[in-house]
Design a protein around this motif. Sequence first.
Motif, mmCIF file in Angstrom:
data_model
loop_
_atom_site.group_PDB
_atom_site.id
_atom_site.type_symbol
_atom_site.label_atom_id
_atom_site.label_comp_id
_atom_site.label_asym_id
_atom_site.label_seq_id
_atom_site.Cartn_x
_atom_site.Cartn_y
_atom_site.Cartn_z
ATOM 1 N N SER A 71 0.846 -1.199 0.000
ATOM 2 C CA SER A 71 0.000 0.000 0.000
ATOM 3 C C SER A 71 0.881 1.249 0.000
ATOM 4 O O SER A 71 1.781 1.387 0.825
ATOM 5 C CB SER A 71 -0.902 0.021 1.236
ATOM 6 O OG SER A 71 -1.503 1.297 1.354
ATOM 7 N N PHE A 72 0.591 2.152 -0.927
ATOM 8 C CA PHE A 72 1.314 3.422 -0.993
ATOM 9 C C PHE A 72 0.477 4.576 -0.436
ATOM 10 O O PHE A 72 0.911 5.714 -0.449
ATOM 11 C CB PHE A 72 1.744 3.711 -2.442
ATOM 12 C CG PHE A 72 3.050 3.064 -2.825
ATOM 13 C CD1 PHE A 72 4.170 3.821 -3.123
ATOM 14 C CD2 PHE A 72 3.170 1.675 -2.872
ATOM 15 C CE1 PHE A 72 5.373 3.232 -3.467
ATOM 16 C CE2 PHE A 72 4.370 1.066 -3.213
ATOM 17 C CZ PHE A 72 5.483 1.843 -3.509
ATOM 18 N N PHE A 73 -0.734 4.258 0.046
ATOM 19 C CA PHE A 73 -1.568 5.302 0.656
ATOM 20 C C PHE A 73 -1.183 5.405 2.123
ATOM 21 O O PHE A 73 -1.808 4.811 3.001
ATOM 22 C CB PHE A 73 -3.055 4.966 0.473
ATOM 23 C CG PHE A 73 -3.966 6.117 0.816
ATOM 24 C CD1 PHE A 73 -3.708 7.409 0.353
ATOM 25 C CD2 PHE A 73 -5.092 5.922 1.600
ATOM 26 C CE1 PHE A 73 -4.543 8.474 0.666
ATOM 27 C CE2 PHE A 73 -5.945 6.987 1.919
ATOM 28 C CZ PHE A 73 -5.663 8.255 1.453
ATOM 29 N N ARG A 74 -0.112 6.151 2.380
ATOM 30 C CA ARG A 74 0.510 6.214 3.695
ATOM 31 C C ARG A 74 0.754 7.645 4.123
ATOM 32 O O ARG A 74 0.727 8.557 3.307
ATOM 33 C CB ARG A 74 1.853 5.473 3.670
ATOM 34 C CG ARG A 74 1.704 3.975 3.466
ATOM 35 C CD ARG A 74 3.055 3.339 3.268
ATOM 36 N NE ARG A 74 2.944 1.910 3.050
ATOM 37 C CZ ARG A 74 3.374 0.984 3.901
ATOM 38 N NH1 ARG A 74 3.939 1.329 5.035
ATOM 39 N NH2 ARG A 74 3.239 -0.300 3.608
ATOM 40 N N GLY A 75 1.055 7.794 5.408
ATOM 41 C CA GLY A 75 1.260 9.108 5.989
ATOM 42 C C GLY A 75 2.669 9.648 5.834
ATOM 43 O O GLY A 75 3.559 9.004 5.259
ATOM 44 N N TRP A 76 2.859 10.837 6.377
ATOM 45 C CA TRP A 76 4.099 11.595 6.229
ATOM 46 C C TRP A 76 5.339 10.825 6.674
ATOM 47 O O TRP A 76 6.336 10.777 5.952
ATOM 48 C CB TRP A 76 3.990 12.906 7.007
ATOM 49 C CG TRP A 76 5.219 13.746 6.888
ATOM 50 C CD1 TRP A 76 6.227 13.865 7.797
ATOM 51 C CD2 TRP A 76 5.593 14.572 5.774
ATOM 52 N NE1 TRP A 76 7.208 14.721 7.327
ATOM 53 C CE2 TRP A 76 6.832 15.160 6.081
ATOM 54 C CE3 TRP A 76 4.984 14.865 4.542
ATOM 55 C CZ2 TRP A 76 7.480 16.029 5.210
ATOM 56 C CZ3 TRP A 76 5.640 15.739 3.668
ATOM 57 C CH2 TRP A 76 6.881 16.305 4.010
ATOM 58 N N ASN A 77 5.303 10.234 7.867
ATOM 59 C CA ASN A 77 6.502 9.569 8.388
ATOM 60 C C ASN A 77 6.973 8.432 7.501
ATOM 61 O O ASN A 77 8.172 8.242 7.311
ATOM 62 C CB ASN A 77 6.270 9.065 9.818
ATOM 63 C CG ASN A 77 6.503 10.184 10.829
ATOM 64 O OD1 ASN A 77 7.016 11.244 10.481
ATOM 65 N ND2 ASN A 77 6.111 9.944 12.067
#
Length: 235
Positions: A71-77
């Motif tokens: 999954s590439f739908f991830r947050g900033w960190n």
Amino acid sequence: MANQRRLTALEKSCLQQPLDCDDIYSQGYQTDGVYLIYPSGPSVPVPVFCDMTTSGGKWTVFQKRFNGSVSFFRGWNDYKLGFGRADGEYWLGLQNLHLLTLKQKYELLVDLEDFENNTASAKYAEFSISPNAVSAEEDGYTLYVAGFEDGGAGDSLSYHSGQKFSTFDRDQDLFVQNCAALSSGAFWFRSCHFANLNGFYLGGSHLSYANGINWAQWKGFYYSLKRTEMKIRRT
């Protein structure tokens, strides 16, 4: 004298630690695969995929997608530090990219493939991330690309040059809404994008607007690509 000798040994070990796939190639490793690089110094190895065959090789791959397993739908960190595995789908990390482009000058190659086995590419003679920033993160890991050369894909990235990186939990684009959330990805969004290579893996044609792995100048906003690689090489 002992201190000087120790320093020299340390300097030597630093010199032998490859910064990128260019160094690895120079050390005689010239087959595609996973290697360790050291963008932030000798004590922090980072696994990376080196493309040693495309157009003369030496490419340090920082984004790779080919089957939708990660999954590439991830947050900033996650985008800052990197995620995935270098032998599969992965993102190298914005901080690593910044450190690399701080130490050397790089060109960028974007390799694309659709589900009909057509391939295309776009090349940029200059690529860097927040080159003049005191703090790259505070600067938003701003993208700079220039010198487009068409390999059949068209130029979907120059529009993004000068933009900060945005994720669903850190909105740094110029649009009223959050482009990362709207486009189901994370990128150097403007208002919002012509390239969304970290979007959903939607497997070709899709009805939803601009939220797949899109490269608009090649396949438009309703086609999600099969394979993408973003890679850099020293100039």
